[in-house]
Write an enzyme that holds these catalytic residues in place. Structure first.
Site, short mmCIF file in Angstrom:
data_model
loop_
_atom_site.label_atom_id
_atom_site.label_comp_id
_atom_site.label_asym_id
_atom_site.label_seq_id
_atom_site.Cartn_x
_atom_site.Cartn_y
_atom_site.Cartn_z
N ASN A 1 -0.78 -5.13 -7.09
CA ASN A 1 -1.92 -4.24 -6.91
C ASN A 1 -2.93 -4.51 -8.03
OD1 ASN A 1 -1.08 -2.74 -9.24
ND2 ASN A 1 0.21 -1.43 -7.96
N LYS B 1 -3.91 -2.81 -10.64
CA LYS B 1 -3.42 -2.51 -11.99
C LYS B 1 -2.47 -3.59 -12.48
CE LYS B 1 -1.10 1.20 -14.60
NZ LYS B 1 0.15 0.52 -14.98
N GLU B 2 -1.54 -4.00 -11.62
CA GLU B 2 -0.58 -5.04 -12.00
C GLU B 2 -1.29 -6.36 -12.27
OE1 GLU B 2 3.19 -3.28 -9.39
OE2 GLU B 2 1.76 -4.68 -8.49
N ASP C 1 5.47 -1.05 -0.23
CA ASP C 1 6.66 -1.54 0.47
C ASP C 1 6.35 -1.81 1.93
OD1 ASP C 1 8.11 -1.17 -1.87
OD2 ASP C 1 8.83 0.82 -1.29
#
Length: 330
Positions: free
Chosen positions: A210, A212-213, A280
């Site tokens: 995502n 942020k990651e 997921d």
């Protein structure tokens, strides 16, 4: 419904009738424990709500939720993971069996407890989350046992997902052994990553962080335009040699990137109640559609619709091909 959506819907319906994808999920499994109640007053002991419990439930989470999403779509799924040698580990095993998730490669480790996330909700608002977990990496013996157990599963599967929640299962060596073995068997590996070091995912077909990651691993802050997105992606391509990045961008949808291209798919959601587990659903739907024969762009489009369905529900949710087709045609 425009012509593009009509063609996508028809193709999904047709291909879904022709094949049952078999997907191998390897990753950190956990229990999601939900406590539901009402909160009408504050505690006299501290300025916190008093929750009067009405009911509670336990569902499979983490990599187990990815596997559950695949079965809900209609796929065959095998799960390789590790749990604690405790009562919660037995509960995880029982839930997997009830969900028809093949779990012979679920190992029990005496040195760790099973991961449990307890969420307390009052009037559909989360009050607190309580985590019980061990984060140390599995030992080299268990690492080798798991790899030997997944090799025949890799050979039988259409697609492999590494669902990393950074709980200690997906070590550098295990990831690299799995990716190398899968590549030698011409099987695509999709990564749902965690942590800041993506070198363990080197050689994978696709990585799905995502925003942020992606920011944390690339060390590029405030990825709020296509220029920064491109720069951050280039860091990942350089370090992992992956073929594709799919970056989920919350309310902005998702971006599909290669070393040469970048395309942003707009979000499909009109209502958002809870994004828990949406990632997921995205990785599960992408894998399912790739296994059916869709190209990556089409698989991401369908995953976008699947995410739009599940975030309308509180807690981790799943969807079906029939629901996705209805969402596309709506």
């Amino acid at each position: 419904m425009n012509q593009r959506e009509e063609m996508l819907s028809k193709k999904l319906s047709d291909l879904n009738q022709q094949k049952t994808p078999h997907i191998l999920v390897i990753g950190d499994v956990m229990l999601d424990h939900y406590i539901f109640g009402n909160a009408n007053r504050l505690s006299p002991e501290a300025p916190v709500p008093v929750v009067n419990v009405k009911n509670e439930s336990k569902i499979i989470g983490g990599a187990g939720n990815v596997a559950n999403n695949i079965t809900a779509l209609g796929g065959k799924v095998s799960l390789a993971s590790v749990a604690g040698a405790d009562d919660f580990g037995k509960e995880i095993k029982n839930i997997l069996q009830d969900k028809n998730i093949h779990s012979d490669a679920l190992f029990f480790d005496n040195s760790r407890s099973s991961t449990i996330k307890t969420r307390v909700l009052a009037s559909n608002h989360q009050i607190v989350r309580i985590d019980r977990e061990n984060l140390h990496e599995i030992n080299s013996l268990l690492e080798q046992q798991i790899f030997e157990a997944v090799k025949p599963l890799i050979s039988d599967a259409d697609i492999i997902i590494l669902s990393d929640y950074n709980k200690g299962l997906l070590t550098f060596n295990l990831c690299q052994n799995i990716i190398s073995y899968a590549n030698s068997n011409y099987k695509k590996v999709l990564i749902d990553p965690k942590g800041i070091d993506y070198s363990k995912y080197k050689g994978a077909f696709l990585i799905k962080p995502n925003r942020k990651e992606l920011s944390e691993t690339s060390r590029i802050e405030n990825i709020n335009n296509q220029e920064k997105l491109r720069a951050a992606a280039d860091v990942i391509f350089k370090n992992t040699h992956t073929e594709h990045l799919v970056v989920t961008l919350s309310e902005e949808g998702m971006a599909i990137l290669t070393p040469q291209s970048c395309e942003v798919l707009p979000v499909q959601a009109t209502e958002v109640y809870d994004v828990t587990g949406a990632g997921d659903t995205v990785i599960a739907t992408m894998a399912y559609c790739l296994a059916l024969g869709f190209n990556l762009h089409e698989a991401c489009q369908i995953a976008n619709y699947a995410a739009a369905i599940v975030i309308k529900h509180v807690g981790s949710a799943t969807t079906s091909i029939e629901e996705i087709i209805s969402e596309i045609e709506d």
